[in-house]
Design an enzyme around this catalytic site. Sequence first.
Site, PDB file in Angstrom:
ATOM      1  N   TYR A 147       0.828  -1.210   0.000  1.00  0.00           N
ATOM      2  CA  TYR A 147       0.000   0.000   0.000  1.00  0.00           C
ATOM      3  C   TYR A 147       0.862   1.259   0.000  1.00  0.00           C
ATOM      4  O   TYR A 147       0.515   2.274  -0.598  1.00  0.00           O
ATOM      5  CB  TYR A 147      -0.954   0.012   1.204  1.00  0.00           C
ATOM      6  CG  TYR A 147      -2.002   1.089   1.048  1.00  0.00           C
ATOM      7  CD1 TYR A 147      -3.155   0.841   0.321  1.00  0.00           C
ATOM      8  CD2 TYR A 147      -1.805   2.362   1.588  1.00  0.00           C
ATOM      9  CE1 TYR A 147      -4.104   1.840   0.127  1.00  0.00           C
ATOM     10  CE2 TYR A 147      -2.747   3.359   1.398  1.00  0.00           C
ATOM     11  CZ  TYR A 147      -3.895   3.097   0.674  1.00  0.00           C
ATOM     12  OH  TYR A 147      -4.825   4.083   0.471  1.00  0.00           O
ATOM     13  N   PHE A 152      -6.717  22.095 -24.378  1.00  0.00           N
ATOM     14  CA  PHE A 152      -7.040  20.676 -24.493  1.00  0.00           C
ATOM     15  C   PHE A 152      -8.252  20.417 -23.596  1.00  0.00           C
ATOM     16  O   PHE A 152      -8.399  21.034 -22.540  1.00  0.00           O
ATOM     17  CB  PHE A 152      -5.868  19.756 -24.126  1.00  0.00           C
ATOM     18  CG  PHE A 152      -6.256  18.317 -24.357  1.00  0.00           C
ATOM     19  CD1 PHE A 152      -6.377  17.833 -25.647  1.00  0.00           C
ATOM     20  CD2 PHE A 152      -6.589  17.479 -23.305  1.00  0.00           C
ATOM     21  CE1 PHE A 152      -6.827  16.542 -25.891  1.00  0.00           C
ATOM     22  CE2 PHE A 152      -7.036  16.186 -23.539  1.00  0.00           C
ATOM     23  CZ  PHE A 152      -7.153  15.713 -24.835  1.00  0.00           C
ATOM     24  N   THR A 153      -9.086  19.491 -24.017  1.00  0.00           N
ATOM     25  CA  THR A 153     -10.401  19.294 -23.387  1.00  0.00           C
ATOM     26  C   THR A 153     -10.338  19.133 -21.867  1.00  0.00           C
ATOM     27  O   THR A 153     -10.913  19.927 -21.123  1.00  0.00           O
ATOM     28  CB  THR A 153     -11.081  18.065 -24.017  1.00  0.00           C
ATOM     29  OG1 THR A 153     -10.193  16.959 -23.936  1.00  0.00           O
ATOM     30  CG2 THR A 153     -11.441  18.327 -25.473  1.00  0.00           C
ATOM     31  N   ASP A 160       2.557  20.632 -20.321  1.00  0.00           N
ATOM     32  CA  ASP A 160       1.806  19.398 -20.497  1.00  0.00           C
ATOM     33  C   ASP A 160       2.753  18.478 -21.261  1.00  0.00           C
ATOM     34  O   ASP A 160       2.980  18.631 -22.464  1.00  0.00           O
ATOM     35  CB  ASP A 160       0.513  19.646 -21.286  1.00  0.00           C
ATOM     36  CG  ASP A 160      -0.279  18.354 -21.473  1.00  0.00           C
ATOM     37  OD1 ASP A 160       0.323  17.266 -21.408  1.00  0.00           O
ATOM     38  OD2 ASP A 160      -1.500  18.425 -21.697  1.00  0.00           O
ATOM     39  N   LYS A 207       0.436   8.010 -23.174  1.00  0.00           N
ATOM     40  CA  LYS A 207       0.948   8.316 -24.519  1.00  0.00           C
ATOM     41  C   LYS A 207       2.445   7.991 -24.549  1.00  0.00           C
ATOM     42  O   LYS A 207       2.831   6.849 -24.730  1.00  0.00           O
ATOM     43  CB  LYS A 207       0.685   9.780 -24.879  1.00  0.00           C
ATOM     44  CG  LYS A 207      -0.766  10.084 -25.238  1.00  0.00           C
ATOM     45  CD  LYS A 207      -1.646  10.305 -24.049  1.00  0.00           C
ATOM     46  CE  LYS A 207      -2.973  10.928 -24.363  1.00  0.00           C
ATOM     47  NZ  LYS A 207      -3.850  10.990 -23.176  1.00  0.00           N
ATOM     48  N   ARG A 234     -12.418  16.100 -33.731  1.00  0.00           N
ATOM     49  CA  ARG A 234     -11.705  17.113 -32.955  1.00  0.00           C
ATOM     50  C   ARG A 234     -12.073  18.460 -33.558  1.00  0.00           C
ATOM     51  O   ARG A 234     -11.343  19.036 -34.363  1.00  0.00           O
ATOM     52  CB  ARG A 234     -10.188  16.908 -32.991  1.00  0.00           C
ATOM     53  CG  ARG A 234      -9.706  15.624 -32.359  1.00  0.00           C
ATOM     54  CD  ARG A 234      -9.401  15.649 -30.864  1.00  0.00           C
ATOM     55  NE  ARG A 234     -10.520  15.640 -29.965  1.00  0.00           N
ATOM     56  CZ  ARG A 234     -10.414  15.283 -28.670  1.00  0.00           C
ATOM     57  NH1 ARG A 234      -9.270  14.884 -28.162  1.00  0.00           N
ATOM     58  NH2 ARG A 234     -11.454  15.332 -27.879  1.00  0.00           N
ATOM     59  N   PHE A 237     -18.057  15.352 -25.993  1.00  0.00           N
ATOM     60  CA  PHE A 237     -17.693  14.467 -27.108  1.00  0.00           C
ATOM     61  C   PHE A 237     -17.618  12.998 -26.702  1.00  0.00           C
ATOM     62  O   PHE A 237     -17.796  12.109 -27.515  1.00  0.00           O
ATOM     63  CB  PHE A 237     -16.352  14.907 -27.714  1.00  0.00           C
ATOM     64  CG  PHE A 237     -15.221  14.929 -26.725  1.00  0.00           C
ATOM     65  CD1 PHE A 237     -15.026  16.018 -25.902  1.00  0.00           C
ATOM     66  CD2 PHE A 237     -14.364  13.851 -26.612  1.00  0.00           C
ATOM     67  CE1 PHE A 237     -13.999  16.035 -24.976  1.00  0.00           C
ATOM     68  CE2 PHE A 237     -13.329  13.854 -25.695  1.00  0.00           C
ATOM     69  CZ  PHE A 237     -13.154  14.957 -24.863  1.00  0.00           C
TER      70      PHE A 237
HETATM   71  N1  PM9 Z   1      -5.645  12.850 -24.554  1.00  0.00           N
HETATM   72  C1  PM9 Z   1      -6.473  11.885 -26.551  1.00  0.00           C
HETATM   73  O1  PM9 Z   1      -7.122  10.987 -27.108  1.00  0.00           O
HETATM   74  C2  PM9 Z   1      -7.378  11.053 -24.334  1.00  0.00           C
HETATM   75  C3  PM9 Z   1      -8.551  11.783 -23.793  1.00  0.00           C
HETATM   76  S1  PM9 Z   1      -9.492  12.672 -24.950  1.00  0.00           S
HETATM   77  C4  PM9 Z   1     -10.068  11.438 -25.939  1.00  0.00           C
HETATM   78  O2  PM9 Z   1      -5.801  12.731 -27.166  1.00  0.00           O
HETATM   79  C5  PM9 Z   1      -3.174  16.063 -23.452  1.00  0.00           C
HETATM   80  C6  PM9 Z   1      -2.391  16.874 -24.411  1.00  0.00           C
HETATM   81  C7  PM9 Z   1      -3.879  14.947 -23.853  1.00  0.00           C
HETATM   82  C8  PM9 Z   1      -4.635  14.206 -22.897  1.00  0.00           C
HETATM   83  C9  PM9 Z   1      -5.427  13.114 -23.283  1.00  0.00           C
HETATM   84  C10 PM9 Z   1      -4.605  14.639 -21.553  1.00  0.00           C
HETATM   85  C11 PM9 Z   1      -5.379  13.915 -20.487  1.00  0.00           C
HETATM   86  C12 PM9 Z   1      -3.889  15.742 -21.209  1.00  0.00           C
HETATM   87  N2  PM9 Z   1      -3.186  16.427 -22.151  1.00  0.00           N
HETATM   88  O3  PM9 Z   1      -6.447  10.998 -20.855  1.00  0.00           O
HETATM   89  O4  PM9 Z   1      -6.385  11.848 -18.550  1.00  0.00           O
HETATM   90  O5  PM9 Z   1      -3.847  14.595 -25.132  1.00  0.00           O
HETATM   91  O6  PM9 Z   1      -4.527  10.450 -19.370  1.00  0.00           O
HETATM   92  O7  PM9 Z   1      -4.768  12.718 -20.209  1.00  0.00           O
HETATM   93  C13 PM9 Z   1      -6.462  11.940 -25.103  1.00  0.00           C
HETATM   94  P1  PM9 Z   1      -5.591  11.435 -19.722  1.00  0.00           P
END
Ligand code: PM9
Length: 460
Positions: free
Chosen positions: A74, A126-127, A217, A260, A384, A451
């Site tokens: 843990y 970014f979203t 980021d 990623k 997008r 989306f």
């Molecule tokens: N990006 C992408 O597909 C997954 C979520 S939206 C479908 O591009 C950036 C630049 C990203 C991102 C996620 C996140 C969030 C932050 N910054 O998905 O929470 O492209 O691990 O990261 C997606 P998490």
Amino acid sequence: MNLNNYPAEPFRIKSVEPVKMIPLEERERVIREAGFNTFLIPSDEVYIDLLTDSGTNAMSDRQWAGMMMGDEAYAGSRNFLHLEKTVQEIFGFRHIIPTHQGRGAENLLSQIAIKPGQYVPGNMYFTTTRYHQEHNGGIFIDIIRDEAHNAGLNIPFKGDIDLNKLQKLIDEKGEENIAYVCLAVTVNLAGGQPVSMKNMKAVRELTDYYGIKVFFDATRCVENAYFIKEQEEGYSNKSIQEIVKEMFSYADGCTMSGKKDCLVNIGGFLCVNDDDLFSEAKELVVVYEGMPSYGGMAGRDMEAMAIGLRESLQYEYIEHRVKQVRYLGDKLREAGIPMIEPTGGHAVFLDAARFCPHLTQDQFPAQSLAANLYVESGVRSMERGIVSAGRDNNTGEHHRPKLETVRLTIPRRVYTYRHMDLVAEAVQSLYRRRETIKGLRFVYEPKQLRFFTARFEEID
Ligand code: PM9
């Protein structure tokens, strides 16, 4: 097309996962049942899955071996100590807090670094990032260079921050009203466009002058480093690792979606240099994620991430990665398909505005194009554009991004060049019948990050 420009896969395949194409009539049924939203298609009904490069990576044999060495204690897992040391070495930050994925880190950073009413300038939204900034009372301001909003313009480092826009914001609002600058490397919604080292350095100098913090980021930072090595003067002889280290020397910390460039399927982290911010983040992480030594990740996931991060810095890996994406972009360009130029690091973005000029942005051309591409070929992509951009919290109006795009996102180490050929053929085939693509309207519109789960119907 000179095939020498595209290196062969720097790996051989040890484990495979069959894929299959379902018949056209079934694809038509599936897209209706999914409300014309590619996020809602069961993945078994997809032939080539280019929805996202997030968490869809193929791990190496070494990463899988690392999974078996998970220490699921843990607290104080040895895998955390390995990850912490790796991240400190690669990025040069003092403190790391693991999170379940990128948005977990964004949540923590936004809570500790934004006071309500403060501005958060960034190189395009970014979203999830903007969601957390706004949720914590921040006001996002886009300060990316203007050229990034021009899909067809082919110039390097389209992700750069416009320093004049940043200076103007500081002059108008006062440095005390800027929470921090959020600098994404690469810029996802601009088409995976990189930021130059020169620009990062200049942003650092300007913000240092005013005492403003800069958080990167880091999600696709290795891809960004490759572009710097390939295209920025003075970096061709530097290793990817050296470039990454220099990039982050210009930041006060970063958020990272490990799904990623860390070459794993889940995980993320927040890095900060500041001791007080670290203390605050540690207090919050136990509320939202878990102990500061696992933050929502299993020990085995942290081990896979530590190993994946090192693998991502290998030149052969990242060269193939970026050039495989470019291969698809080159094929589509040769066929006259409108898309964002130049091809970025993780995806090819079709320009839906030029692909479907018969549809207005209110008819969601990119959403419909993605749905039609699935019906055409079983290839899953993602909108997008205006749907992803959501609504302005104050006015309730749609945000209207200049880029209305469909993203063909390439998972890392998963598909081959032949798969890219098939995707290119599918897009061309759809392009030939593009006038048949109908507009859409909402039948269900979620309030936040719409989306992901929205549903649509076709307009006749
Ligand atoms: N990006 C992408 O597909 C997954 C979520 S939206 C479908 O591009 C950036 C630049 C990203 C991102 C996620 C996140 C969030 C932050 N910054 O998905 O929470 O492209 O691990 O990261 C997606 P998490």
